[in-house]
Every structure is written in structure tokens, then in C-alpha cells.
Motif scaffolding. Structure first.
Motif, PDB file in Angstrom:
ATOM      1  N   ALA A  29       0.846  -1.216   0.000  1.00  0.00           N
ATOM      2  CA  ALA A  29       0.000   0.000   0.000  1.00  0.00           C
ATOM      3  C   ALA A  29       0.868   1.247   0.000  1.00  0.00           C
ATOM      4  O   ALA A  29       0.599   2.227  -0.725  1.00  0.00           O
ATOM      5  CB  ALA A  29      -0.940  -0.038   1.211  1.00  0.00           C
ATOM      6  N   ARG A  30       1.918   1.167   0.863  1.00  0.00           N
ATOM      7  CA  ARG A  30       2.828   2.328   0.892  1.00  0.00           C
ATOM      8  C   ARG A  30       3.500   2.515  -0.467  1.00  0.00           C
ATOM      9  O   ARG A  30       3.664   3.637  -0.964  1.00  0.00           O
ATOM     10  CB  ARG A  30       3.874   2.143   1.998  1.00  0.00           C
ATOM     11  N   ALA A  31       3.883   1.409  -1.029  1.00  0.00           N
ATOM     12  CA  ALA A  31       4.522   1.510  -2.355  1.00  0.00           C
ATOM     13  C   ALA A  31       3.560   2.085  -3.391  1.00  0.00           C
ATOM     14  O   ALA A  31       3.934   2.932  -4.217  1.00  0.00           O
ATOM     15  CB  ALA A  31       5.019   0.119  -2.795  1.00  0.00           C
ATOM     16  N   THR A  32       2.289   1.624  -3.291  1.00  0.00           N
ATOM     17  CA  THR A  32       1.284   2.162  -4.236  1.00  0.00           C
ATOM     18  C   THR A  32       1.097   3.660  -4.044  1.00  0.00           C
ATOM     19  O   THR A  32       1.017   4.436  -5.000  1.00  0.00           O
ATOM     20  CB  THR A  32      -0.050   1.426  -4.044  1.00  0.00           C
ATOM     21  N   ILE A  76       3.253   5.664  -2.703  1.00  0.00           N
ATOM     22  CA  ILE A  76       4.473   6.372  -3.149  1.00  0.00           C
ATOM     23  C   ILE A  76       4.472   6.517  -4.663  1.00  0.00           C
ATOM     24  O   ILE A  76       4.785   7.584  -5.208  1.00  0.00           O
ATOM     25  CB  ILE A  76       5.719   5.606  -2.663  1.00  0.00           C
ATOM     26  N   VAL A  77       4.077   5.410  -5.346  1.00  0.00           N
ATOM     27  CA  VAL A  77       4.028   5.474  -6.811  1.00  0.00           C
ATOM     28  C   VAL A  77       3.004   6.503  -7.275  1.00  0.00           C
ATOM     29  O   VAL A  77       3.235   7.295  -8.185  1.00  0.00           O
ATOM     30  CB  VAL A  77       3.709   4.083  -7.404  1.00  0.00           C
ATOM     31  N   GLY A  78       1.800   6.492  -6.620  1.00  0.00           N
ATOM     32  CA  GLY A  78       0.769   7.485  -6.989  1.00  0.00           C
ATOM     33  C   GLY A  78       1.233   8.911  -6.754  1.00  0.00           C
ATOM     34  O   GLY A  78       1.031   9.794  -7.590  1.00  0.00           O
ATOM     35  N   ASP A  79       1.873   9.089  -5.554  1.00  0.00           N
ATOM     36  CA  ASP A  79       2.386  10.446  -5.274  1.00  0.00           C
ATOM     37  C   ASP A  79       3.438  10.836  -6.302  1.00  0.00           C
ATOM     38  O   ASP A  79       3.494  11.999  -6.756  1.00  0.00           O
ATOM     39  CB  ASP A  79       2.992  10.484  -3.867  1.00  0.00           C
ATOM     40  N   ALA A  80       4.263   9.843  -6.639  1.00  0.00           N
ATOM     41  CA  ALA A  80       5.307  10.143  -7.633  1.00  0.00           C
ATOM     42  C   ALA A  80       4.698  10.489  -8.982  1.00  0.00           C
ATOM     43  O   ALA A  80       5.151  11.421  -9.666  1.00  0.00           O
ATOM     44  CB  ALA A  80       6.262   8.937  -7.751  1.00  0.00           C
ATOM     45  N   GLU A  81       3.659   9.673  -9.324  1.00  0.00           N
ATOM     46  CA  GLU A  81       3.018   9.971 -10.603  1.00  0.00           C
ATOM     47  C   GLU A  81       2.363  11.347 -10.588  1.00  0.00           C
ATOM     48  O   GLU A  81       2.460  12.105 -11.556  1.00  0.00           O
ATOM     49  CB  GLU A  81       1.971   8.883 -10.915  1.00  0.00           C
ATOM     50  N   ARG A  82       1.640  11.671  -9.493  1.00  0.00           N
ATOM     51  CA  ARG A  82       1.003  13.008  -9.415  1.00  0.00           C
ATOM     52  C   ARG A  82       2.041  14.126  -9.429  1.00  0.00           C
ATOM     53  O   ARG A  82       1.865  15.164 -10.063  1.00  0.00           O
ATOM     54  CB  ARG A  82       0.152  13.081  -8.146  1.00  0.00           C
ATOM     55  N   ASP A  83       3.127  13.887  -8.691  1.00  0.00           N
ATOM     56  CA  ASP A  83       4.186  14.909  -8.683  1.00  0.00           C
ATOM     57  C   ASP A  83       4.793  15.075 -10.079  1.00  0.00           C
ATOM     58  O   ASP A  83       5.047  16.200 -10.526  1.00  0.00           O
ATOM     59  CB  ASP A  83       5.265  14.490  -7.680  1.00  0.00           C
ATOM     60  N   ALA A  84       4.976  13.907 -10.720  1.00  0.00           N
ATOM     61  CA  ALA A  84       5.533  13.981 -12.077  1.00  0.00           C
ATOM     62  C   ALA A  84       4.577  14.703 -13.025  1.00  0.00           C
ATOM     63  O   ALA A  84       4.989  15.512 -13.865  1.00  0.00           O
ATOM     64  CB  ALA A  84       5.824  12.545 -12.582  1.00  0.00           C
TER      65      ALA A  84
END
Length: 475
Positions: free
Chosen positions: A37-40, A42-50
């Protein structure tokens, strides 16, 4: 049977191990789920940040593009303004060069003309000098033969004789000029009025007579003379200024006279220019009869007869007032008064009935309405009234008008006036068109035409005036 406790220990241990293993597996799985879940996240946050960074980068790129485009367009407009300014300067220089070229060509033409003229004059002078030398030599030989004189003595005698003849000729010319100056001094004083009238200064103190066949010109001269005398400043520039002022005031005066006449007769709705022409008829005569008074009489008579027979009284009065309107223009325009009446009445939208009444009795035009017949009858009554008309005056006026018409037909004539009761025709020419020599020839041509085309008592003096004025204003 109760098992001994030590026998249960292995089982308990095995169960405990199994329970521990299960618990550890459950804990591991939960940790793995939390890590996933944390990885998801983190990935979502990374995608939104990107994505945010991508959008920010796009906005920055768009801003940079817009800024660059604005700077480019500004630079383009600045360059366009510079190009337009350069083009204007080039056009201005082209115009200056064209003007200078025209001026150079004009000067070249003038210099060429002057050069040809000087060459011709030099040839003429050389020819005259040759003829004069021949005549002098011939005279010297004759003197030597007759008197036996030496060449030097003959030369002195011939020079003395020529000097005497030149003095005598100069005296004769001076006497003629002086006599002409005395004869024309009074005429020159009259010319400055520029109104085409003849001023006669009577011997009686404070008596000045104004003579002119055109009453309108006579009225302008009378008003101008009154202003000049009351003002006291009488010189050419002031006279012209006053005359022009009086001419402008006469337009208003004509309008007032026309309005007054229309009010007296009871006519309304005339075009303003027709009202002026009605007022102008006050300064026109026909066979010695005042045109405005005659038109009012015709209007009154036609109106009274129309009232008696129950016809249109207003229409009859309108016809009567306008039936001779063309006579107001006969001194300024060519054509008979019926033709001029037709032109002005058509121009200012008068009805067909009014135009027919103006033409009735002329050029075999028949009356189309009962009111036109009444106007024709009223016209005959007013004209036949005892003392209303004089044929002699009309023929006199026609003769003076013909004199001016002949002079105005020549090129370069600006104004002309028949004065001195038709005994003198004064012609004013344009100095830039008519030269001094042309003025002499023009006087001869006009004189010949007058002799060929007109019949008149006595003599008619034709005076052609060519005047050059140089005017500058001190500021």
C-alpha cells in the motif's frame, strides 16, 4: 484415562510452533500488504508529482513561447514602423527631387527662351546697326559732296542735327503724354471703383453722379461710395475691400427685397434662391419698366381675376410673380429671358403649371391652365399701362450689353464695362495671358468687331487695360 503432563508437552510445543508460524506468516503478510500500500501510495504520489511537474513545465514552456512571440511581434512592428518611416523619407525625397527637376526644367526652358530671344535681339540689333552705319555713311558722303566738308566736320554736324531732332521728338512725345495724362486722369480715378460704373463729379459742391446701364452695379457703386466717403480712406486697396464687402451685403439685401415682395403679394414656400432672384428684379428694367414692380402688378391682377372667376388665386399669384424671373439673369447669362426662366424654375422644382405660365406667349407656347391665361392677360395689362415702358431705353441697354458681350468673347479678358453712355468700352485683361503688344491688338480687334456687328451713333472708344500687381504682406 488421564495422560501424564510430560506426554502432552511435545504436542503443546508442536501446536505452539504451528501457531507461531501462522502468526508470523500473518504478520509478514500484513507487513507485505502495508508495504505494498505504501509503495502504491508512493508510486501514486510520484506519478502526481511527475504530472504536476510536467504541467508546470508545459506552462513555463507556453509562457516562454508567448513571451518570445510577443517580443517577436513587437520587433516586427518596430521594424515595420522603421520601414514605413524610411519609405516616407524616400517618398519625400522623391517629391523634392521631382520638384527640383521640374524647377530645373522650367529654368532651362526659360533660359533657352531667353537665349533665343537674346540671340534674335542681337541679330536684330546687328542688322539695325548695319543699316544705321550705311545710312550714316551715305549721309556723310552726301554732306561731303554738297558742302565740301571734311569727314570730321560732317560727323559733328550730323551728330548735332540728330541731337536736335531727338530733342524735338522727345518734346513732342512729352507733350502728347502730358495731354493724355490730363485727359485720362479723371478716368483713372474712376477705374479704382472696379464696379463698371461711370462717376461724374459735378461742378456743384458735394454732387457726384453715378452712371451705369446696369442698376445692380449702380447700387453697389452707390453703397460703396457712401462708405468710402464717410470713412475718408480712399485708396485702391481700401476701395476693393469695400466693394467686395458691399457685394456680399447685397446678397442679403436681395433676399430681404425678395421676401418683402413675396409677403406683399402673399406668396409662400419659394426656394431661397428664387427669393433672391425676385429681389434682384428690383434692379432690372424691361423697356424702362421696373421688373419687380411689374411682376407684383401681374401677380395682383392675376390674383384678382382668379378670385372673380373662382380659380386658384394662390397659383395665379405665384405664376404672376415668377413669369419674368429669367430677366433677373439676362445681364449675367446668355439666352432669352424665357429660356432662363425655364432653367431656374426647373432647377428649383417649380410646378409644370408655373413653368408653362412663364413660357406662355413665347416660342409659340400655349397656356395649359386658366391661371396661365390670366397671367398672360395681366402681363399685357401691366405692360400696356400708359408710361410703363420705353422702347428707347431697352434698345440702349441691349446695345451696351452687346458691347460687353463682344469684349468678353476674347481670350484673356477678365472684366469689361460699357460706360460714358456707351461711348466707351473699358476692357480689363489678365496680365499673365495678355501682353502689352497683345493689348494693343486686342483693342483693334474689338473695335473692328464693333464696327462690323453693331449700329450706334457717334464713336465708341475701346480702352484695354493691362495691370500687373505685386502684393506682399509684412508680418
Amino acid at each position: 484415562m488421564v495422560q501424564p503432563l510430560w506426554l502432552l508437552l511435545p504436542v503443546v510445543a508442536i501446536v505452539a510452533l504451528l501457531v507461531g508460524f501462522v502468526l508470523q506468516k500473518l504478520i509478514s503478510e500484513r507487513k507485505l500488504g502495508e508495504a505494498g500500500a505504501r509503495a502504491t501510495r508512493i508510486v501514486g504520489d510520484a506519478e502526481r508529482d511527475a504530472e504536476a511537474r510536467h504541467r508546470s513545465a508545459e506552462l513555463e514552456a507556453k509562457e516562454i513561447v508567448l513571451k518570445a512571440r510577443g517580443e517577436f511581434e513587437h520587433e516586427v512592428r518596430r521594424r515595420e514602423r522603421e520601414i514605413q518611416q524610411i519609405e516616407q523619407r524616400i517618398l519625400g525625397k522623391e517629391e523634392q527631387l521631382a520638384r527640383k527637376l521640374d524647377d530645373i526644367e522650367r529654368r532651362l526652358f526659360e533660359y533657352t527662351s531667353k537665349d533665343r530671344s537674346l540671340t534674335d535681339r542681337e541679330k536684330s540689333i546687328a542688322e539695325k546697326e548695319g543699316k544705321l552705319t550705311q545710312a550714316f555713311d551715305e549721309q556723310r558722303r552726301k554732306l561731303e559732296m554738297i558742302a565740301g566738308l571734311t569727314a570730321e566736320e560732317a560727323r559733328r554736324q550730323l551728330v548735332a542735327q540728330m541731337e536736335e531732332e531727338a530733342k524735338r521728338e522727345a518734346q513732342l512725345i512729352g507733350m502728347r503724354l502730358e495731354e493724355q495724362a490730363r485727359e485720362t486722369a479723371r478716368e483713372k480715378a474712376k477705374e479704382v471703383l472696379h464696379t463698371g460704373v461711370d462717376l461724374i463729379v459735378d461742378d456743384t459742391p458735394e454732387a457726384v453722379l453715378i452712371s451705369a446701364y446696369d442698376p445692380y452695379r449702380r447700387e453697389i457703386a452707390r453703397r460703396a461710395l457712401q462708405i468710402l466717403i464717410s470713412d475718408g480712406r480712399i485708396h485702391p486697396a481700401r476701395i476693393e475691400e469695400v466693394v467686395e464687402k458691399v457685394k456680399k451685403e447685397m446678397d442679403q439685401h436681395l433676399k430681404e427685397e425678395g421676401e418683402k415682395a413675396c409677403f406683399e403679394v402673399g406668396i409662400h414656400g419659394l426656394h431661397p434662391e428664387l427669393i433672391k432672384l425676385v429681389g434682384r428684379m428690383r434692379y432690372r428694367t424691361s423697356y424702362g419698366q421696373n421688373c419687380l414692380q411689374h411682376s407684383k402688378e401681374v401677380a395682383w391682377l392675376a390674383g384678382m381675376m382668379a378670385a372673380e372667376i373662382k380659380a386658384d388665386v394662390k397659383l395665379a399669384k405665384r405664376m404672376g410673380m415668377l413669369h419674368d424671373i429669367g430677366k433677373a439673369l439676362t445681364h449675367e447669362q446668355e439666352g432669352s429671358h424665357p429660356e432662363l426662366s425655364l432653367q431656374v424654375l426647373t432647377k428649383y422644382n417649380e410646378s409644370r403649371e408655373v413653368i408653362n405660365a412663364a413660357l406662355c406667349g413665347h416660342e409659340n407656347v400655349e397656356a395649359e391652365t386658366i391661371e396661365a391665361l390670366l397671367v398672360e392677360a395681366a402681363d399685357g395689362i401691366s405692360a400696356a399701362r400708359p408710361g410703363a415702358r420705353r422702347d428707347v431705353l431697352e434698345s440702349y441697354i441691349k446695345r451696351l450689353a452687346k458691347l460687353e458681350e463682344i469684349a468678353l468673347s476674347y481670350r484673356g479678358v477678365e472684366m469689361c464695362y460699357a460706360i460714358q453712355a456707351g461711348r466707351e468700352l473699358r476692357v480689363i485683361t489678365k496680365a499673365d495671358i495678355v501682353s502689352d503688344l497683345d493689348a494693343h491688338q486686342l483693342a483693334k480687334d474689338i473695335t473692328k468687331r464693333i464696327e462690323a456687328e453693331m449700329q450706334y451713333p457717334g464713336h465708341i472708344k475701346v480702352v484695354v487695360i493691362r495691370e500687373t500687381r505685386a502684393v506682399e504682406v509684412a508680418k
